[in-house]
Scaffold this motif. Structure first.
Motif, PDB file in Angstrom:
ATOM      1  N   THR A   1      -8.666   1.365  -2.581  1.00  0.00           N
ATOM      2  CA  THR A   1      -8.834   2.358  -1.458  1.00  0.00           C
ATOM      3  C   THR A   1      -7.760   3.438  -1.423  1.00  0.00           C
ATOM      4  O   THR A   1      -6.605   3.340  -1.510  1.00  0.00           O
TER       5      THR A   1
ATOM      6  N   THR B   1      -5.487   5.964  -0.326  1.00  0.00           N
ATOM      7  CA  THR B   1      -4.545   6.137   1.019  1.00  0.00           C
ATOM      8  C   THR B   1      -3.785   7.323   1.139  1.00  0.00           C
ATOM      9  O   THR B   1      -3.365   7.707   2.199  1.00  0.00           O
TER      10      THR B   1
ATOM     11  N   SER C   1      -2.983   4.390  -3.910  1.00  0.00           N
ATOM     12  CA  SER C   1      -4.026   3.323  -3.432  1.00  0.00           C
ATOM     13  C   SER C   1      -3.448   2.226  -2.358  1.00  0.00           C
ATOM     14  O   SER C   1      -1.943   2.039  -2.474  1.00  0.00           O
ATOM     15  N   ASP C   2      -4.287   1.518  -1.855  1.00  0.00           N
ATOM     16  CA  ASP C   2      -3.809   0.242  -1.011  1.00  0.00           C
ATOM     17  C   ASP C   2      -3.194  -0.892  -1.885  1.00  0.00           C
ATOM     18  O   ASP C   2      -2.607  -1.911  -1.418  1.00  0.00           O
TER      19      ASP C   2
ATOM     20  N   ALA D   1       0.839  -1.236  -0.039  1.00  0.00           N
ATOM     21  CA  ALA D   1       0.078  -0.053  -0.047  1.00  0.00           C
ATOM     22  C   ALA D   1       0.944   1.348  -0.061  1.00  0.00           C
ATOM     23  O   ALA D   1       1.883   1.367   0.539  1.00  0.00           O
TER      24      ALA D   1
ATOM     25  N   SER E   1       5.997   3.311   0.541  1.00  0.00           N
ATOM     26  CA  SER E   1       5.160   2.338   0.633  1.00  0.00           C
ATOM     27  C   SER E   1       5.326   1.124   1.709  1.00  0.00           C
ATOM     28  O   SER E   1       6.467   1.413   2.523  1.00  0.00           O
ATOM     29  N   LYS E   2       4.280   0.373   1.868  1.00  0.00           N
ATOM     30  CA  LYS E   2       4.673  -0.645   2.887  1.00  0.00           C
ATOM     31  C   LYS E   2       5.538  -1.667   2.471  1.00  0.00           C
ATOM     32  O   LYS E   2       6.004  -2.465   3.598  1.00  0.00           O
TER      33      LYS E   2
ATOM     34  N   LYS F   1       1.802   4.563   1.422  1.00  0.00           N
ATOM     35  CA  LYS F   1       1.625   5.456   2.543  1.00  0.00           C
ATOM     36  C   LYS F   1       1.796   6.823   2.509  1.00  0.00           C
ATOM     37  O   LYS F   1       1.068   7.770   2.886  1.00  0.00           O
TER      38      LYS F   1
END
Length: 886
Positions: free
Chosen positions: A860, A862, A877-878, A593, A610-611, A595
Motif C-alpha cells: 500500500t 504510504t 510502501s507499507d 512501513a 520508517s517504522k 513513513k
C-alpha cells in the motif's frame, strides 16, 4: 527512428584526458560521502580536490545544466508520448537549428573570425573558451611584441578554465543520470560541435605533432587535422565520456540521428550555396561519425551500417560532389570535407572487410570516384572553369552522355576541379586498391580513368621514377611500388604490428615498410601514398581502428533504456508530468512501513524514514535493467520510535529527522549533532519542517498548538508562537514553509489552517479550509498553498485570498500523499492510484490517473516524492520497499 540495437555488452574507450570521474560514476563500495558526492577512498587529497569542483546548488535544475539556449521543438510530441517507442531526438533540435541557419544566412557576410570565436565560448559555469588550446605556436601576436607576456598568461588562464569546464561537464554527466545528461548536456554539446568548424579559419590545415613520425603518417584514416579539429577536442571528449558512462545506446540512438539531421539535404531545388552553419555541420558530422565507428562493437556496426551509408555517407557525398551547390569557404572546405569523408570510408572498410564493403558500401565508393568521371566528361565537352568564367548565367543545364540534364554552376565547377584533381585520385585510389584488391575494379567502374589520373600525378611529382611504376599491376603490387616512391624514410627497426594493414612490402602476415623510401611533396594537400596508406599507428590510441568500451555499471538496458529512448525525444519545454509506470529501481532495507521520503536537492540521493526506527540514505544512480534492488548507502539508527519526518537542512547540509524527538545529524558521517525533546511528555511533537536557505532554523510544532523555532548552532529556542488558543482547532498535523521563508503554514486536525509571518511573528490569516483532518500541506512559489484532507479534497489557495483557486475532489479515497511538479500536483492514494492535477486548469478532475500494477508496486502506498529534474517518482510502501518509477 528505429535503430537495431545489439544486446551484447559494449565498451568504450575513454578518450578524455585529465582527471577521471570513473570512481565517482561507478560508486565502488569503499567510498566516502564528501561535498554531496561519493568519491573513492583511494583518491589522493589532490584528486579529491579536483573532483570536488564546487558543490552543486540544491536548487539545481535543468536550466543550470543546459550549456546553451534551447528553443521549442515541433508540436507532435504529445502523440508520441502515448507510446514508449524510440524517438528521433534530432527532431527536437530541428527548429532551433533551422533558426540558426536562417540567422546565419542574413548575417553571414558580416561575420568575421572574432565573431566566430565568440560564438564558441562555452557558457557553462566555468565560462571557458573552447579556443584556448588551439593557438598555433608559430603565430605572431596581433597587438605587438609588448603583449607577449600577457598573452601567455591569458592562454594559461583560459586553458585552466577550459579544463575546469570539461571536468565540470563530465562530473555533471555522472551526477545527473542518463536522461538529464542526454537532454540538457549531450544535446547542447552536439550543437556546440558544429560551431567548432564555422568559418574559413577553422578549416585550415595545421601541423600535427605526429606528422614527422615514421608510421603515424601512414594511417589511412588519419587525415591532416584542421584548426576546427583542435577546437572540437574538448567537446568530443565530453561527448565520448557520456557514451562511456551510459553505453552504446547513446551513440546509436542520440548521436547518430543528430548526425543524420546535420547532413540531410537542404530544402529547395538543391542548388545555390550552403550557409556557413551547414558547411560546418557537415564537417562536424563526419568527425563525430568517425568517433562513433571506432567505439561501436562489430555486431552493432554491421547492424547500423546501412543507416550510416544511406543517412550519413551518401548525403555527405551528395554535397561534396554536387556541381551546383557551392561552399561558403570555397575549395578549401571541399578539400577538408573530402579528406575527412574518405578517411571515414576507409575506417569502415578496415572494420568490415572486403566482402562487406562490396555488399554495403559499393554505392558510397562508386559515388565518390564517379566525380572524376563527371569532371572528365565536362572537360571533353569543353566545359571548364576557365571557359565558363565569362558566363553570366548563374546555373546552366548541361546534357550528359546518359541523357540526363546536369545543373552546373561555373563557380562550383572551379571548386570541383581544385578538389578532384590527379593528386586526389592518387592519394585515394591507390590506398583503396591496396585495401580492397581486385574488388575495387568491380566497385569502381571508372577505375581506368582514376588510374590514369593517378599516373599523371606520379609523373608530375617524380618523372624519373615513373618508368618503374606500372598502374596495370595487381592492386597490391601497385601499392607496393608507389609506397616505395611516395613515403618518407622509415627507421629499419620500427615495424607495424597490425595485421589488417598494407604497405610497400608484405612479409608473411606482416607489412614492413622499406627504409629506402623517399618522401616527395605532393602539392596542395601535401599528402603522400604513405600518408594515406592503410597503416594504423600502434602508438596512437586516437587513430586505432576500434576501442572496446569497458562495461559500465550504469550502462542503459532494459527499462532504463526504454525510458531513456522516450525521454530524449520529448521537448525540453514540455511542462507536464508524464507518468508511464516504468519501474526503474527498487530500494530494499527497511523492515517497517515507509513513513516519509525526502530527495536531496541534487537528486542523486534520497532519505527515507520508517517504522523500523531508522533513517536510510540511498543512491539514485541508474543501475541494472529496472529489476535491480539497491541497498542503502548509510543507515542512521539512533531513533527510539517510529520516524515520521526526515528532510535535509539545506543551508548546513545536515539531516533533520523526528520520532517525537528531533535529531540533527551529519549526513556525511552520521554523527549526531543535537537533539530537541518535547518540553512536556504530555505535549509531544507532532510536526516538523526545515527553513529554506540561507536560514538554519527548524520549525517544530507540538500538541499544544505552539510553534517553536530552533537553531542547532545555538542553545535554547529562537522563537515561540501560539497558533491556536482553544482546543477546537485540534492538533497540528503538518507544517510547510514558503520558498522564500517569509511564512509558515500549519494544518490542524480539525481542517483549520493558520498562516504565520516569520518576520513579525503575527498570524496573517486563519480559516477553516477542510471538513476533516489536514493530511498534508505544501507551499509553492507565488504565495500558493496546497492542502489535502481526509474529506477527499485537494485544494489550492492563495495566501491572503478567501476563496480557493482550485478545488479537487477524490471520488473514492482521500489523497494522503502528494508533491509538486511545476504547476502540477502529483497525488497518491491508499488505493495505489497516482493522479496528476493541473493548477492552470479549472477542471476538478485530474489530467491523468494511473492505477499502480502489482508487478511494479506491491503493498500500500504510504509516501510519495517527485524528482522534478529527472521527472521520476519515489513511492514508499507499507512493506518497507521504496520504488523508483517514471
Amino acid at each position: 527512428m528505429d535503430v537495431e540495437h545489439s544486446s551484447a555488452a559494449l565498451d568504450l574507450l575513454d578518450y578524455t584526458s585529465g582527471v577521471s570521474f570513473h570512481d565517482q560514476a561507478y560508486l565502488p563500495e569503499s567510498e566516502d560521502f564528501q561535498s554531496g558526492l561519493y568519491v573513492g577512498e583511494s583518491l589522493q587529497p589532490q584528486e579529491q580536490e579536483s573532483l570536488s569542483l564546487g558543490r552543486l546548488s540544491d536548487k539545481s535544475s535543468a536550466s543550470e545544466v543546459s550549456l546553451g539556449e534551447d528553443r521549442p521543438a515541433d508540436g507532435d510530441s504529445q502523440k508520441d508520448k502515448s507510446s514508449l517507442k524510440s524517438m528521433d531526438s534530432s527532431q527536437d533540435l530541428k527548429q532551433s537549428e533551422d533558426s540558426e541557419e536562417e540567422e546565419e544566412e542574413r548575417d553571414e557576410e558580416e561575420h568575421d573570425d572574432a565573431a566566430v570565436d565568440a560564438e564558441l565560448t562555452v557558457a557553462v559555469d566555468a565560462g571557458a573558451s573552447v579556443d584556448v588550446t588551439l593557438a598555433d605556436d608559430s603565430s605572431e601576436p596581433e597587438d605587438g611584441e609588448g603583449e607577449e607576456l600577457p598573452d601567455h598568461s591569458d592562454d594559461k588562464e583560459q586553458t585552466m578554465l577550459l579544463d575546469t569546464a570539461c571536468k565540470m561537464v563530465r562530473w555533471l554527466s555522472a551526477k545527473l543520470g542518463p536522461t538529464v545528461t542526454s537532454r540538457f548536456i549531450a544535446r547542447n554539446l552536439l550543437r556546440l560541435l558544429t560551431s567548432c568548424y564555422v568559418g574559413p579559419t577553422r578549416q585550415q590545415f595545421v601541423p600535427s605533432n605526429d606528422e614527422n613520425g615514421p608510421l603515424s603518417t601512414g594511417n589511412i584514416y588519419q587525415k591532416r587535422p584542421v584548426l576546427g579539429d583542435q577546437v572540437s577536442k574538448p567537446v568530443l571528449a565530453c561527448l565520448v565520456h557520456v557514451a562511456y558512462l551510459y553505453g552504446e545506446p547513446v551513440l546509436t540512438y542520440q548521436y547518430l540521428p543528430y548526425i543524420s539531421y546535420l547532413v540531410a539535404p537542404t530544402g529547395g531545388s538543391g542548388g545555390g550555396r550552403l550557409n556557413s552553419r551547414k558547411e560546418a555541420g557537415l564537417l562536424a558530422a563526419v568527425t563525430l561519425t568517425q568517433k562513433i565507428v571506432v567505439c561501436l562493437s562489430d555486431t552493432t556496426l554491421m547492424d547500423i551500417l546501412p543507416k550510416i551509408s544511406q543517412e550519413v555517407l551518401l548525403p555527405v557525398l551528395g554535397f561534396l560532389t554536387s556541381p551546383s551547390v557551392g561552399f561558403p569557404s570555397g575549395a578549401q572546405a571541399r578539400i577538408v570535407l573530402c579528406v575527412k569523408t574518405i578517411s571515414l570510408i576507409a575506417l569502415i572498410c578496415l572494420r568490415i572487410g572486403q566482402e562487406m564493403v562490396q555488399q554495403h558500401l559499393s554505392d558510397t565508393v562508386r559515388n565518390f570516384f564517379g566525380a572524376f568521371s563527371l569532371l572528365q566528361e565536362l572537360q571533353d565537352q569543353g566545359l571548364t572553369a576557365e571557359s565558363l568564367s565569362s558566363c553570366e548565367v548563374p546555373v546552366m543545364e548541361v546534357p550528359l552522355s546518359d541523357g540526363k540534364l546536369l545543373a552546373l554552376d561555373p563557380a562550383v565547377l572551379m571548386e570541383l576541379q581544385k578538389v578532384f584533381n590527379p593528386e586526389m585520385a592518387y592519394i585515394t585510389y591507390i590506398p583503396f586498391s591496396c585495401l580492397l584488391g581486385d574488388v575495387i575494379r568491380t566497385v569502381v567502374p571508372n577505375h581506368s580513368l582514376v588510374e590514369k589520373l593517378a599516373s599523371i600525378h606520379l609523373e608530375n611529382v617524380n618523372p624519373k621514377s615513373l618508368q618503374a611504376v606500372s598502374l596495370e599491376q595487381t592492386p597490391s603490387a601497385a601499392g607496393s611500388d608507389q609506397d616505395t616512391r611516395g613515403t618518407e624514410p622509415f627507421s629499419s627497426h620500427h615495424e607495424d604490428c597490425h595485421s589488417g594493414t598494407f604497405g610497400s612490402v608484405l612479409v608473411g602476415n606482416r607489412i614492413q615498410v622499406p627504409v629506402d623510401t623517399q618522401r616527395e611533396g605532393l602539392g596542395l594537400l601535401r599528402l603522400s601514398a604513405g600518408t594515406d596508406g592503410f597503416i594504423p599507428s600502434s602508438s596512437s590510441e586516437e587513430n586505432a581502428l576500434k576501442h572496446d568500451l569497458p562495461r559500465s555499471t550504469h550502462m542503459l538496458c532494459g527499462n532504463w533504456l526504454a525510458y531513456w529512448q522516450y525521454e530524449i525525444g520529448v521537448s525540453q519545454h514540455d511542462p507536464r508530468f508524464h507518468f508511464h509506470q516504468i519501474k526503474l529501481q527498487s530500494f530494499s532495507g527497511h523492515s517497517g512501513a515507509i513513513k516519509c521520503v525526502a530527495p536531496l536537492g541534487s537528486e542523486d540521493f534520497f532519505l527515507s524514514g520508517s517504522k523500523d526506527k531508522t533513517v536510510r540514505l540511498w543512491p539514485l544512480y541508474n543501475y541494472g535493467d529496472g529489476t535491480s534492488e539497491v541497498p542503502p548507502r548509510f543507515t542512521y539508527a539512533e531513533h527510539k520510535k517510529s520516524v515520521f519526518y526526515v528532510s535535509q537542512l539545506e543551508a548546513s547540509q545536515h539531516v533533520v529527522s523526528c520520532d517525537g524527538t528531533v535529531h540533527i545529524w551529519d549526513q556525511f558521517t552520521g554523527k549526531l549533532l543535537r537533539t530537541f525533546d518535547e518540553f512536556d511528555s504530555k505535549v509531544p511533537i507532532t510536526a516538523v519542517t526545515t527553513m529554506p536557505p540561507p536560514y538554519h532554523s527548524i520549525s517544530v510544532a507540538s500538541a499544544d498548538s505552539v510553534l517553536r523555532f530552533i537553531d542547532h548552532r545555538k542553545p535554547g529556542l529562537q522563537h515561540e508562537f501560539r497558533l491556536a488558543s482553544g482546543v477546537s482547532a485540534g492538533l497540528i498535523r503538518c507544517l510547510a514553509v514558503s520558498p522564500n521563508g517569509r511564512s509558515v503554514v500549519a494544518g490542524f486536525s480539525s481542517g483549520f489552517i493558520v498562516l504565520l509571518d516569520t518576520r513579525t511573528g503575527l498570524i496573517m490569516r486563519g480559516w477553516p479550509a477542510h471538513e476533516g483532518d489536514i493530511l498534508q500541506i505544501k507551499a509553492a512559489e507565488g504565495n500558493v498553498l496546497i492542502s489535502s484532507s481526509s474529506d477527499h479534497s485537494l485544494t489550492v489557495w492563495k495566501e491572503l485570498e478567501q476563496k480557493p483557486l482550485h478545488h479537487y475532489k477524490s471520488a473514492s479515497e482521500p489523497i494522503h500523499a502528494f508533491d509538486l511538479y511545476g504547476n502540477e500536483v502529483v497525488a497518491g492514494t491508499v488505493a495505489n492510484k497516482i493522479g496528476v492535477y493541473s493548477m492552470l486548469e479549472s477542471s476538478a478532475l485530474p489530467t491523468s490517473t494511473t492505477k499502480l500494477s502489482s508487478e511494479n508496486f506491491r503493498g500500500t502506498l504510504t509516501s510519495l516524492a517527485v524528482l522534478p529534474t529527472k521527472c521520476h517518482l519515489l513511492l514508499g510502501s507499507d512493506n518497507g520497499v521504496i520504488r523508483l518509477l517514471a
